[in-house]
Design an enzyme around this catalytic site. Structure first.
Site, PDB file in Angstrom:
ATOM      1  N   ASP A   1       0.778  -1.256   0.057  1.00  0.00           N
ATOM      2  CA  ASP A   1       0.140   0.080  -0.074  1.00  0.00           C
ATOM      3  C   ASP A   1       0.992   1.156   0.110  1.00  0.00           C
ATOM      4  O   ASP A   1       2.127   1.100  -0.024  1.00  0.00           O
ATOM      5  CB  ASP A   1      -0.956  -0.072   1.260  1.00  0.00           C
TER       6      ASP A   1
ATOM      7  N   HIS B   1       1.764  -8.608  -4.294  1.00  0.00           N
ATOM      8  CA  HIS B   1       0.735  -7.858  -3.817  1.00  0.00           C
ATOM      9  C   HIS B   1       1.558  -6.670  -3.568  1.00  0.00           C
ATOM     10  O   HIS B   1       1.834  -6.019  -2.363  1.00  0.00           O
ATOM     11  CB  HIS B   1       0.189  -8.416  -2.376  1.00  0.00           C
TER      12      HIS B   1
ATOM     13  N   ASP C   1       1.586 -17.160  -5.617  1.00  0.00           N
ATOM     14  CA  ASP C   1       1.932 -16.180  -6.357  1.00  0.00           C
ATOM     15  C   ASP C   1       1.167 -15.458  -7.237  1.00  0.00           C
ATOM     16  O   ASP C   1       0.838 -15.709  -8.374  1.00  0.00           O
ATOM     17  CB  ASP C   1       3.185 -16.712  -7.144  1.00  0.00           C
TER      18      ASP C   1
ATOM     19  N   GLU D   1       2.294 -10.183  -0.312  1.00  0.00           N
ATOM     20  CA  GLU D   1       2.832  -9.120  -0.307  1.00  0.00           C
ATOM     21  C   GLU D   1       4.271  -8.848   0.270  1.00  0.00           C
ATOM     22  O   GLU D   1       4.876  -9.565   0.401  1.00  0.00           O
ATOM     23  CB  GLU D   1       1.879  -8.378   0.772  1.00  0.00           C
TER      24      GLU D   1
END
Length: 599
Positions: A215, A528, A570, A579
């Site tokens: 993020d 991710h 994956d 992530e």
């Protein structure tokens, strides 16, 4: 072979070359608006009985996909089909070493019968594969005196790709160039962080720093262990870093590139301290996770959220550590003084607010990094302030807390202080005090040695195979290297065990993946990571360590296995195993620097 620590040569009689708390990362669950809630890890499924028939030939021989130093231990794991011999072939397909496989064994975290191929006797530089009748050959690997040199630079440069508040220009970022994003010069004070001097809605500037994970938010607690580990890598292997160029914008200045990268995040961390009282905001974040878009397309308002005891102590520890290290760099001497003042101010706030846990506000849904036990944070910060100031009040606090040595992680940082004391405290402690630190670290290292008696020869237990499992292994490896440097006995078992964790991350694991983007024959391709997902580049940003196998499967994706060491996917969907975060990369940087320095 030797390791360099604090400009001392510590010669080792070996050759490396010539909690119930789920440890979530940011929990950036795709484009969802909330992070997953911590849950107790499920019990592992029953182990599959050892196979007696032919192996599935689609299973690869598991080996470090980058390679080995000429004189290092070299191990591969072979799916068991009853074969008893292996061969190592060079790039011309000629066998250069034949050997016998070990007896079949099963790791209960995997459940399949395997055998071990030990080819440590091979020391000639070159490119090789391993073959066993009836089993798919291994991925190719190298034997070289600088086998991890480029890999180290790739893993360290991943931090550059996660910089906030700047453009990534093509001359430095190549295919992964992008516009400026998140200047963070108009950040609002959230209601949870409001004070008389800085009320709700107060505007402050808090630029730079690294995006924490997949993020685009920035978190002090996770920056703590990440920045500490990179600073420790520089301090302990400073000669290695003097001439390394990462091709970043600062590469032409007089500072080592690792220091330039650390400064990008450390500069941001300093803006997270409230100058009015010394407290430190827990995170800089949007209210919800942004969608799967590029950084410059993620434009929601950003806030600083709540001050916390853990944030203040992480800040104090890292600021003190950086102040001490920077005091010997002429161009950073003024910054060193500023960092010392900031560290002392944050420590004072924590002394006055010793039990302020982070509590997620009702309108905030990003990563928590919440903790309720601060003894380890107080212990770590006390050590770093003692080493900086030599004021015994800090030593007394460390001694009174008497925290145990555990695997370093963002909620368990006490061991970081012990490692700092081992490297820098001998002249400042009494003989008995220093021996106590040694005993704690060596005791924990011996426990790790005992844990590696499984079929994969890696000290990963069920408690390690949780969110971010790869970082648990790599942080154990760092502890093992310190044990090797400070034991009065044979150091080789500690170093071999540490290298086993690197081998595990780079391919000698039950998934057949090298867990680092861009490294090895089978690296992750769909991590991710919003930048990697949303750009127009097929390959992900290189150098990121994926979280790794763990059976929690909190994202409800479709996994190939429920076995703890095979529960990895994956796929962008899998934020619980695929992530990336800054604290998972840091110990890999440290380990590769240590190994290259020792070679």
């Amino acid at each position: 072979m030797s390791f360099t620590v604090n400009a001392r040569k510590i010669t080792l009689s070996l050759l490396i070359g010539s909690s119930s708390l789920m440890l979530f990362a940011c929990g950036s669950s795709g484009s969802d608006s909330s992070a997953p809630a911590p849950v107790a890890p499920p019990a592992p499924p029953p182990a599959t009985p050892p196979s007696s028939g032919a192996s599935d030939t689609n299973e690869l021989i598991k080996v470090n996909q980058l390679g080995f130093y000429p004189a290092s231990q070299k191990i591969a794991i072979v799916p068991d089909n009853g074969a008893t011999e292996f061969s190592v072939l060079n790039s011309d397909g000629v066998s250069v070493l034949d050997g016998e496989l070990s007896q079949a064994n099963t790791w209960d975290m995997d459940g399949r019968s395997v055998r071990m191929a030990d080819f440590s006797a091979l020391s000639t530089s070159g490119t090789y594969t391993i073959e066993v009748d009836g089993v798919s050959a291994s991925n190719p690997f190298s034997i070289s005196s600088d086998v991890y040199s480029d890999a180290h630079d790739t893993v360290l440069k991943a931090y550059y790709f996660n910089r906030a508040s700047t453009a990534l220009d093509a001359q430095y970022a190549g295919d992964w160039q992008r516009p400026t994003a998140h200047p963070d010069t108009q950040v609002l004070v959230h209601a949870s962080a409001a004070s008389e001097q800085r009320p709700e809605g107060f505007v402050l500037s808090s630029p730079k720093g690294w995006y924490d994970a997949g993020d685009y938010n920035k978190y002090i607690v996770n920056s703590g262990i990440s920045t500490y580990t990179l600073l420790a890598a520089y301090e302990n292997y400073s000669d290695f870093y003097q001439t390394r160029s990462l091709n970043i914008p600062e590469s032409d200045n007089a500072l080592p590139d690792i220091i330039d990268e650390i400064l990008w995040n450390l500069t941001w961390m300093q803006t997270m301290q409230d100058p009015n009282d010394g407290g430190v905001y827990h995170k800089l974040t949007t209210l919800n996770f942004e969608g799967a878009v590029m950084p410059h397309e993620a434009t929601a308002q950003r806030y600083v959220v709540q001050k916390s005891t853990s944030a203040a102590l992480n800040f104090a520890a890292v600021s003190a550590q950086a102040s001490r290290i920077f005091s010997s760099i002429d161009s950073l001497s003024a910054l060193s003084s500023e960092l010392q003042s900031a560290a002392l101010s944050a420590w004072q706030w924590a002394q006055q607010n010793p039990d302020v846990p982070y509590i997620q506000p009702s309108d905030v849904f990003t990563g928590r990094y919440d903790d309720t036990n601060f003894n380890d944070e107080f212990s770590w910060a006390a050590v770093e302030l003692f080493l900086l100031t030599e004021d015994t009040q800090f030593l007394d606090q460390y001694l009174s807390l008497n925290v145990p040595a555990t695997t370093p992680s963002w909620p368990q940082v006490g061991t970081l202080g012990m490692l700092s004391l081992l490297n820098n405290g001998k002249e400042l402690l009494s003989e008995a005090q220093y021996a106590n630190v040694q005993d704690k670290v060596l005791g924990f290292a011996n426990q790790i040695l005992a844990e590696q008696g499984n079929a994969y020869q890696v000290g990963m237990t069920r408690s390690d195979l949780i969110w971010g499992s790869n970082s648990n292994g790599l942080n154990k490896a760092i502890v093992l290297l310190h044990a090797a440097q400070h034991t009065s006995g044979d150091a080789k078992p500690y170093v071999d065990a540490a290298v086993n964790f690197v081998d595990y991350v780079l391919g000698r694991n039950p998934t057949d993946y090298s867990y680092v983007t861009g490294l090895g024959s089978k690296p992750p391709l769909d991590i991710h990571h919003r930048q990697s997902y949303a750009d127009n580049v097929a390959a992900p940003v290189p150098g990121f360590v994926a979280g790794g196998a763990q059976p929690g499967q909190q994202d409800n994706c479709s996994y190939p296995s429920s076995q703890p060491a095979r529960s990895y996917l994956d796929d962008w969907c899998s934020y619980s195993t695929n992530e990336i975060t800054i604290n998972w990369n840091a110990p890999m940087v440290y380990m590769l620097a240590a190994m290259e320095s020792a070679n």
